[in-house]
Design an enzyme around this catalytic site. Sequence first.
Site, PDB file in Angstrom:
ATOM      1  N   CYS A  12     125.890  33.465  80.187  1.00 13.38           N
ATOM      2  CA  CYS A  12     126.220  32.214  79.509  1.00 13.38           C
ATOM      3  C   CYS A  12     127.430  31.590  80.215  1.00 13.38           C
ATOM      4  O   CYS A  12     128.051  32.207  81.085  1.00 13.38           O
ATOM      5  CB  CYS A  12     126.546  32.488  78.041  1.00 13.38           C
ATOM      6  N   HIS A  40     129.662  43.216  79.452  1.00 18.85           N
ATOM      7  CA  HIS A  40     128.914  44.426  79.085  1.00 18.85           C
ATOM      8  C   HIS A  40     127.842  44.690  80.130  1.00 18.85           C
ATOM      9  O   HIS A  40     126.648  44.557  79.854  1.00 18.85           O
ATOM     10  CB  HIS A  40     128.260  44.256  77.712  1.00 18.85           C
ATOM     11  N   HIS A  92     135.875  37.323  75.432  1.00 19.71           N
ATOM     12  CA  HIS A  92     136.064  37.556  73.990  1.00 19.71           C
ATOM     13  C   HIS A  92     137.446  37.118  73.498  1.00 19.71           C
ATOM     14  O   HIS A  92     137.654  36.997  72.296  1.00 19.71           O
ATOM     15  CB  HIS A  92     136.023  39.062  73.681  1.00 19.71           C
ATOM     16  N   CYS A 114     136.686  32.519  76.661  1.00 15.53           N
ATOM     17  CA  CYS A 114     135.704  31.428  76.646  1.00 15.53           C
ATOM     18  C   CYS A 114     136.275  30.264  75.815  1.00 15.53           C
ATOM     19  O   CYS A 114     136.815  30.488  74.726  1.00 15.53           O
ATOM     20  CB  CYS A 114     134.401  31.910  76.028  1.00 15.53           C
ATOM     21  N   GLU A 144     136.363  40.115  69.671  1.00 16.71           N
ATOM     22  CA  GLU A 144     136.537  38.678  69.385  1.00 16.71           C
ATOM     23  C   GLU A 144     136.980  38.476  67.931  1.00 16.71           C
ATOM     24  O   GLU A 144     137.883  37.673  67.650  1.00 16.71           O
ATOM     25  CB  GLU A 144     135.222  37.922  69.627  1.00 16.71           C
ATOM     26  N   CYS A 210     128.587  29.451  68.744  1.00 19.14           N
ATOM     27  CA  CYS A 210     128.163  28.936  70.052  1.00 19.14           C
ATOM     28  C   CYS A 210     126.645  29.059  70.118  1.00 19.14           C
ATOM     29  O   CYS A 210     126.078  30.043  69.648  1.00 19.14           O
ATOM     30  CB  CYS A 210     128.839  29.768  71.135  1.00 19.14           C
ATOM     31  N   SER A 238     125.023  46.255  75.636  1.00 19.01           N
ATOM     32  CA  SER A 238     125.161  44.819  75.327  1.00 19.01           C
ATOM     33  C   SER A 238     124.326  44.511  74.092  1.00 19.01           C
ATOM     34  O   SER A 238     123.101  44.589  74.118  1.00 19.01           O
ATOM     35  CB  SER A 238     124.677  43.994  76.521  1.00 19.01           C
ATOM     36  N   ASN A 240     123.774  41.689  72.628  1.00 20.40           N
ATOM     37  CA  ASN A 240     122.900  40.511  72.691  1.00 20.40           C
ATOM     38  C   ASN A 240     121.645  40.794  73.508  1.00 20.40           C
ATOM     39  O   ASN A 240     120.584  40.252  73.231  1.00 20.40           O
ATOM     40  CB  ASN A 240     123.673  39.266  73.151  1.00 20.40           C
ATOM     41  N   SER A 282     125.290  38.868  79.596  1.00 23.85           N
ATOM     42  CA  SER A 282     126.166  39.556  80.550  1.00 23.85           C
ATOM     43  C   SER A 282     125.429  39.929  81.843  1.00 23.85           C
ATOM     44  O   SER A 282     125.893  40.790  82.581  1.00 23.85           O
ATOM     45  CB  SER A 282     126.721  40.835  79.919  1.00 23.85           C
TER      46      SER A 282
HETATM   47  S1  SF4 Z   1     131.108  31.880  73.066  1.00 22.32           S
HETATM   48 FE1  SF4 Z   1     130.344  33.802  73.904  1.00 22.32          FE
HETATM   49  S2  SF4 Z   1     128.126  33.471  74.091  1.00 22.32           S
HETATM   50 FE2  SF4 Z   1     129.065  31.440  73.872  1.00 22.32          FE
HETATM   51  S3  SF4 Z   1     129.409  30.704  75.977  1.00 22.32           S
HETATM   52 FE3  SF4 Z   1     131.285  31.715  75.264  1.00 22.32          FE
HETATM   53  S4  SF4 Z   1     131.123  33.835  75.996  1.00 22.32           S
HETATM   54 FE4  SF4 Z   1     129.067  32.935  76.051  1.00 22.32          FE
END
Ligand code: SF4
EC number: 1.17.7.4
Length: 298
Positions: A12, A40, A92, A114, A144, A210, A238, A240, A282
């Site tokens: 992502c 991850h 995170h 992020c 996070e 997100c 991971s 996800n 990841s």
């Molecule tokens: S919030 Fe998490 S899933 Fe969304 S873009 Fe950022 S790192 Fe990626």
Amino acid sequence: MEVIRAKRAGACYGVQRALDMADEVIADGSRAYTLGPLIHNPQVVADLAARGAEAVDSVEEIRWERAADADAPAEGAATAAGDAPAVVIRSHGVTPQVLAAVEDRGFTVVDATCPHVSRAQHAAAELAAEGCRVIVVGEAGHPEVEGLRAWAEEAGGKVDVVAAPEEIPEGLYDPVGVVAQTTQRRENLEAVVAALREAGLEPIVKNTICSATRQRQEAAADLASAVDAMVVIGGRNSSNTTRLAEVCALTCPRTFHIESTDELDPEAFADCRRVGVTAGASTPENQIAAVEAFLRAL
Ligand code: SF4
């Protein structure tokens, strides 16, 4: 055999950004540390370590002395001397205390939090500063979420982390503010908010979810229903990626969750005409491309 990639798959925005920032730091041979594995993905983490960005569990593990003191560097695997090494904060994010500890020790901070997570941190802190009891919808213990909790507490708030409506504490009173871990399902956030309203509260809701996770799951589900087999690429640690594999398996029983091409058995695809490929947030592009090339060559 036709190999089709899900419309949304792989790293992502936030993960790719963190990887790019770490790459930039070590590009000239500089040494860096990441607080926890940057993503991850064991292969990527090993590759980063080999190129100079080693993962450590805490800033205290980093042994570094300024050049002037470097005659007798401290003992430890992570000993370095000379210019302050960079410490990369992963996507995170971290607690304000960890951030301060990195800065206090004189390291160069490369903040790869992020921007979606930063937004959630600011929202949690803002609600707390406005006097709200802050409800974080998410998984307690996740880095996070612990970051969100800490940013709100730092701003003077009282915080509850709830994974589901049943976990909402009793005896709440307004003002109550709600934020969510960025990877939460929208339905779960809505369920928590609905339960708060049923309890007679008027929560102030900051939707900090997100869309990257949902988009990947929807694209994987679409593809899984149209192919003979699905290959889901990503670390076994991971969550996800594991969730993506579960989503695919609902409509495509021949779903394989792998970390690399070594785990693919050509026999398993002998009678396949169409194979779908997806990857967790990841998983970098080169790993997806390698799996696609392997499958196309069958
Ligand atoms: S919030 Fe998490 S899933 Fe969304 S873009 Fe950022 S790192 Fe990626």
